[in-house]
Write a protein that holds these residues in place. Sequence first.
Motif, PDB file in Angstrom:
ATOM      1  N   ILE A 291       0.856  -1.179   0.000  1.00 33.93           N
ATOM      2  CA  ILE A 291       0.000   0.000   0.000  1.00 33.93           C
ATOM      3  C   ILE A 291       0.894   1.231   0.000  1.00 33.93           C
ATOM      4  N   GLY A 292       0.359   2.315  -0.544  1.00 38.86           N
ATOM      5  CA  GLY A 292       0.993   3.615  -0.442  1.00 38.86           C
ATOM      6  C   GLY A 292       0.033   4.550   0.275  1.00 38.86           C
ATOM      7  N   THR A 293       0.534   5.325   1.205  1.00 38.89           N
ATOM      8  CA  THR A 293      -0.358   6.140   2.036  1.00 38.89           C
ATOM      9  C   THR A 293       0.368   7.381   2.547  1.00 38.89           C
ATOM     10  N   PRO A 294      -0.364   8.445   2.859  1.00 33.38           N
ATOM     11  CA  PRO A 294       0.261   9.583   3.532  1.00 33.38           C
ATOM     12  C   PRO A 294       0.873   9.139   4.856  1.00 33.38           C
ATOM     13  N   THR A 295       2.024   9.673   5.175  1.00 35.71           N
ATOM     14  CA  THR A 295       2.768   9.226   6.348  1.00 35.71           C
ATOM     15  C   THR A 295       1.956   9.327   7.642  1.00 35.71           C
ATOM     16  N   ASP A 296       1.146  10.357   7.771  1.00 39.90           N
ATOM     17  CA  ASP A 296       0.418  10.529   9.036  1.00 39.90           C
ATOM     18  C   ASP A 296      -0.667   9.470   9.247  1.00 39.90           C
ATOM     19  N   ARG A 297      -0.988   8.670   8.237  1.00 40.68           N
ATOM     20  CA  ARG A 297      -1.990   7.614   8.411  1.00 40.68           C
ATOM     21  C   ARG A 297      -1.372   6.307   8.901  1.00 40.68           C
ATOM     22  N   LEU A 298      -0.042   6.212   8.838  1.00 40.93           N
ATOM     23  CA  LEU A 298       0.599   4.942   9.172  1.00 40.93           C
ATOM     24  C   LEU A 298       1.202   5.001  10.576  1.00 40.93           C
ATOM     25  N   THR A 299       0.341   4.988  11.577  1.00 42.33           N
ATOM     26  CA  THR A 299       0.801   4.955  12.962  1.00 42.33           C
ATOM     27  C   THR A 299       1.323   3.559  13.293  1.00 42.33           C
ATOM     28  N   ASP A 300       2.050   3.452  14.396  1.00 41.17           N
ATOM     29  CA  ASP A 300       2.598   2.151  14.798  1.00 41.17           C
ATOM     30  C   ASP A 300       1.482   1.128  15.032  1.00 41.17           C
ATOM     31  N   GLU A 301       0.400   1.580  15.662  1.00 40.63           N
ATOM     32  CA  GLU A 301      -0.713   0.675  15.943  1.00 40.63           C
ATOM     33  C   GLU A 301      -1.363   0.199  14.646  1.00 40.63           C
ATOM     34  N   ARG A 302      -1.570   1.099  13.715  1.00 42.65           N
ATOM     35  CA  ARG A 302      -2.208   0.724  12.452  1.00 42.65           C
ATOM     36  C   ARG A 302      -1.270  -0.129  11.595  1.00 42.65           C
ATOM     37  N   LEU A 303       0.013   0.094  11.703  1.00 50.50           N
ATOM     38  CA  LEU A 303       0.978  -0.685  10.927  1.00 50.50           C
ATOM     39  C   LEU A 303       0.820  -2.174  11.207  1.00 50.50           C
ATOM     40  N   THR A 304       0.671  -2.543  12.468  1.00 50.07           N
ATOM     41  CA  THR A 304       0.521  -3.953  12.835  1.00 50.07           C
ATOM     42  C   THR A 304      -0.702  -4.566  12.169  1.00 50.07           C
ATOM     43  N   VAL A 305      -1.798  -3.829  12.166  1.00 50.44           N
ATOM     44  CA  VAL A 305      -3.039  -4.326  11.561  1.00 50.44           C
ATOM     45  C   VAL A 305      -2.873  -4.475  10.057  1.00 50.44           C
ATOM     46  N   VAL A 306      -2.286  -3.478   9.410  1.00 51.51           N
ATOM     47  CA  VAL A 306      -2.112  -3.511   7.957  1.00 51.51           C
ATOM     48  C   VAL A 306      -1.219  -4.674   7.539  1.00 51.51           C
ATOM     49  N   VAL A 307      -0.123  -4.880   8.255  1.00 47.44           N
ATOM     50  CA  VAL A 307       0.790  -5.973   7.923  1.00 47.44           C
ATOM     51  C   VAL A 307       0.078  -7.313   8.032  1.00 47.44           C
ATOM     52  N   ASP A 308      -0.686  -7.508   9.088  1.00 45.04           N
ATOM     53  CA  ASP A 308      -1.407  -8.772   9.268  1.00 45.04           C
ATOM     54  C   ASP A 308      -2.377  -9.024   8.116  1.00 45.04           C
TER      55      ASP A 308
END
Length: 280
Positions: free
Chosen positions: A233-250
């Motif tokens: 995925i490509g996204t604005p940096t402010d949308r990729l928080t540490d908490e959301r990163l874990t969910v997206v990777v899964d």
Amino acid sequence: MTEPADDPRRPGADAGSKTSLQRGIAILRAIAAHGGTGARLTDLARDLGMTPPTVHRLLKALVAEGMIDHDPQGKRYRLGLDLFVLAAQAGSCGTLRDMARPILLRLSATLRETVFLLVRNGFDAICLDRAEGPFPIRSFTGDIGGRVMLGIGQGSLTILAHLPEDEQQEVIRFNLPRMQGMGFLDEVYLRTAIAKVKAQGYSSQHSGLLPGMSGVAVPVFDRQGRAVAALSIGTPTDRLTDERLTVVVDILRREAAGISRQLNPFDPALSRSGVSGSIV
């Protein structure tokens, strides 16, 4: 060991041609057994118990028909793209792009992000497909069919990090000179990034090459465990928080595993020697 010569007096008028066909198929299988590194003439003669002149004659015919490729510098033979095209026409599985399209659309709707499917093409990665999200983004590959050097951007970096060691080193040596002028991206930076991706199994970083943009990518493996594509995925940096990163990777990993299970091994898009232009 020397194989028996073809004898037209044996039962069956086409015995000789049939034997040549069987030997040609045996050579194709032997080359495939050597994997991506290919095989030398002496390797094939030894493996198949044929004389080098016989193997050489059959190899020349297979090269002429596009069934195998010959690297004169390394003196190795590899399966050719024409063979993959023929096999794909006979396969019951769809192409990677057709099969993955519903997955990209589902991911884009679920994550509200732009989703990319990249495949390796030699020293580059090509955007095979993308599904647009609601937020405007910039990417290295641009639209479908765009290409980027392996190592630039999360998707291509993920593919590079999961290549076999010898192929990875070959790509690094070839691409580093091409990366000159891209700011701080040098050999130390690239090798550090590769090691990090390999260790964690995915790529996620803000490289600074596209200000304000970040991305996440996971590898897509074939049945032999080779990284042949990447889901990202490509996204604005402010949308990729540490908490959301874990969910997206899964989520990406789960979908990538589903794609891997459905891969058609004869899909031309998965061949290293695929078309050098846009795949659309």
